[in-house]
Scaffold this active site. Structure first.
Site, PDB file in Angstrom:
ATOM      1  N   GLY A  75      -9.983  53.855 -39.641  1.00  0.00           N
ATOM      2  CA  GLY A  75     -10.686  53.902 -38.370  1.00  0.00           C
ATOM      3  C   GLY A  75      -9.779  53.914 -37.166  1.00  0.00           C
ATOM      4  O   GLY A  75     -10.017  54.647 -36.200  1.00  0.00           O
ATOM      5  N   ASP A  96      -1.150  56.871 -46.593  1.00  0.00           N
ATOM      6  CA  ASP A  96      -2.410  56.266 -47.027  1.00  0.00           C
ATOM      7  C   ASP A  96      -2.643  56.690 -48.470  1.00  0.00           C
ATOM      8  O   ASP A  96      -2.076  57.687 -48.930  1.00  0.00           O
ATOM      9  CB  ASP A  96      -3.582  56.716 -46.147  1.00  0.00           C
ATOM     10  CG  ASP A  96      -4.718  55.695 -46.149  1.00  0.00           C
ATOM     11  OD1 ASP A  96      -5.085  55.215 -47.242  1.00  0.00           O
ATOM     12  OD2 ASP A  96      -5.225  55.365 -45.062  1.00  0.00           O
ATOM     13  N   ASN A 175      -5.047  45.081 -44.333  1.00  0.00           N
ATOM     14  CA  ASN A 175      -4.791  43.933 -45.200  1.00  0.00           C
ATOM     15  C   ASN A 175      -3.405  43.362 -44.904  1.00  0.00           C
ATOM     16  O   ASN A 175      -2.507  44.053 -44.409  1.00  0.00           O
ATOM     17  CB  ASN A 175      -4.921  44.317 -46.680  1.00  0.00           C
ATOM     18  CG  ASN A 175      -3.893  45.365 -47.090  1.00  0.00           C
ATOM     19  OD1 ASN A 175      -2.771  45.055 -47.469  1.00  0.00           O
ATOM     20  ND2 ASN A 175      -4.285  46.638 -47.011  1.00  0.00           N
ATOM     21  N   CYS A 217       8.325  38.485 -35.447  1.00  0.00           N
ATOM     22  CA  CYS A 217       7.898  39.432 -36.463  1.00  0.00           C
ATOM     23  C   CYS A 217       6.597  38.916 -37.068  1.00  0.00           C
ATOM     24  O   CYS A 217       6.103  37.841 -36.707  1.00  0.00           O
ATOM     25  CB  CYS A 217       8.979  39.630 -37.525  1.00  0.00           C
ATOM     26  SG  CYS A 217       9.064  38.308 -38.765  1.00  0.00           S
ATOM     27  N   CYS A 241     -19.812  44.061 -46.869  1.00  0.00           N
ATOM     28  CA  CYS A 241     -18.663  44.865 -46.438  1.00  0.00           C
ATOM     29  C   CYS A 241     -18.358  44.561 -44.978  1.00  0.00           C
ATOM     30  O   CYS A 241     -19.229  44.098 -44.237  1.00  0.00           O
ATOM     31  CB  CYS A 241     -18.932  46.362 -46.622  1.00  0.00           C
ATOM     32  SG  CYS A 241     -20.256  46.998 -45.582  1.00  0.00           S
ATOM     33  N   CYS A 294      12.110  31.468 -39.304  1.00  0.00           N
ATOM     34  CA  CYS A 294      11.265  32.450 -39.983  1.00  0.00           C
ATOM     35  C   CYS A 294      11.637  32.548 -41.460  1.00  0.00           C
ATOM     36  O   CYS A 294      12.822  32.482 -41.832  1.00  0.00           O
ATOM     37  CB  CYS A 294      11.411  33.818 -39.307  1.00  0.00           C
ATOM     38  SG  CYS A 294      10.412  35.123 -40.074  1.00  0.00           S
TER      39      CYS A 294
END
Length: 390
Positions: A75, A96, A175, A217, A241, A294
């Site tokens: 999207g 992708d 994700n 980061c 969903c 980190c």
């Protein structure tokens, strides 16, 4: 007419159409390469080049030199890729592994007839029709797998128009695993990137600029789910969903591309972090500093490198002999010190200066001072008058 002659005729027609299409494509390429600022209806870049005439961008034509990698063509990513294509980016690299579904039609960009196609190939087809001069590379795989990660990193390092690293990476994934994969690759090879996202409720989103060593980061302040070692795949509820609005995704994509252009063409101010809440039209903005502790070792290494490059120069101070008080002895017992050369001394208030100037010597008691004042019988006005005459 025989069957063979009919086939030859069809081949000739197809070849003629191909030559015509090639010629049109070449003409379009030439128009785009010119990046002319001439204001005519046939110039696809006249409105963009107007930014140069208006003093916003000094060298918009440099857009043709840049390579941008877009990871995730959903999207946000698909609209981001379209905007960059319309802006005339030199090379666009798309990553992708998903396919176009009819369920994606609530978003912008993809069309029903593309259902079933891989997102990168469907996107490349549409984008090439919009601007045939943009060089588009597509990679249809999951970047988080071990077998694909090395290839992903190699593409980011070597696939610019100059056969070097890409100019910037845009994360448009949905994700945390993919975000950390991009973060790892960019920290390791000092690649600047933008992280972006839209919430599952579809009414909020954000973008974040990450320059390894200079800014935080993605691992400097990890999301609670990641910090708690929770598998995000287990959080998905059956039959439910995530919501998505083309408006929210379009807004986030617009901010993402706007700041990408500011970064590449060096105009305006690139935002470090910009959020968006659709319910209140609230746009929080902040600057996120890197975490010295980190968990990403390459992030800590980049921080040290950045600190060494941008450490402010030390100001050398010449050693001076101890300065002796001026007018060491006087009838009022007042010590004056020349401080004109002491540029590093903190500013002192007027009241504090008066208090210091009239501090009694340490070897003189209050009683002795009172006796001396009584014997001399000198008023404060007379004392000030004598000091001014010195």
């Amino acid at each position: 007419m025989s069957e063979i002659q009919e086939l030859k005729r069809k081949v000739e027609e197809l070849e003629a159409k191909l030559r015509e299409a090639t010629k049109e494509k070449q003409n379009a390429r030439e128009k785009i390469k010119e990046m002319s600022s001439e204001v005519v209806d046939s110039n696809p870049y006249s409105r963009l080049m107007a930014l140069k005439r208006m003093g916003i961008v000094n060298n918009y034509e440099r857009i043709r030199d840049f390579t941008v990698a877009v990871v995730g063509v959903g999207g946000v990513g698909s609209v981001t890729a379209e905007m960059l294509t319309r802006c005339g980016i030199g090379r666009l690299i798309l990553f992708d592994y998903d396919k176009v579904e009819l369920a994606n039609m609530n978003r912008l960009f993809f069309q029903p007839h593309q259902s079933g196609l891989s997102k990168v190939e469907a996107a490349a087809e549409t984008l090439r029709n919009i601007n045939p001069d943009v060089d588009i590379l597509t990679y249809n795989y999951n970047i988080t797998t071990v077998e694909n990660f090395d290839h992903f990193v190699n593409i980011l390092r070597t696939s610019s128009l100059k056969n070097g690293p890409v100019d910037i990476v845009l994360s448009c994934v949905d994700n945390f695993e993919a975000r950390f994969t991009i973060n790892t690759a960019c920290n390791e090879h000092s690649l600047p990137w933008f992280e972006s996202g839209v919430a599952e409720n579809a009414v909020s989103g954000h973008i974040q600029y990450i320059n390894p060593g200079e800014t935080a980061c993605f691992a400097c302040a990890p999301p609670l789910i990641v910090a708690s070692n929770i598998d995000e795949k287990t959080l998905k509820r059956d039959g439910v969903c995530a919501a998505s609005l083309p408006t929210t995704m379009g807004i986030v994509a617009g901010f993402l591309v706007q700041n990408t252009l500011k970064y590449l063409l060096q105009f305006g101010q690139v935002t470090n972090y910009l959020g968006y809440s659709a319910l209140t039209d609230f746009f929080p903005s902040m600057k996120l500093k890197p975490n010295p502790n980190c968990d990403d070792t390459n992030c800590r290494l980049r921080q040290k490198e950045f600190a060494s490059r941008y450490r402010p120069p030390e100001i050398a101070v010449e050693a001076k002999e101890d300065e002796k008080p001026i007018h060491e002895e006087n009838e009022w017992g007042i010590n004056l010190v020349d401080e004109s050369g002491d540029t590093n001394k903190e500013e002192t208030s007027v009241a504090e200066g008066v208090r210091l100037a009239y501090t009694l010597p340490t070897d003189t008691s209050i009683e002795e001072c009172e006796e001396a004042t009584a014997s001399n019988d000198i008023s404060l006005e007379e004392l000030m008058s004598q000091m001014k005459s010195m």
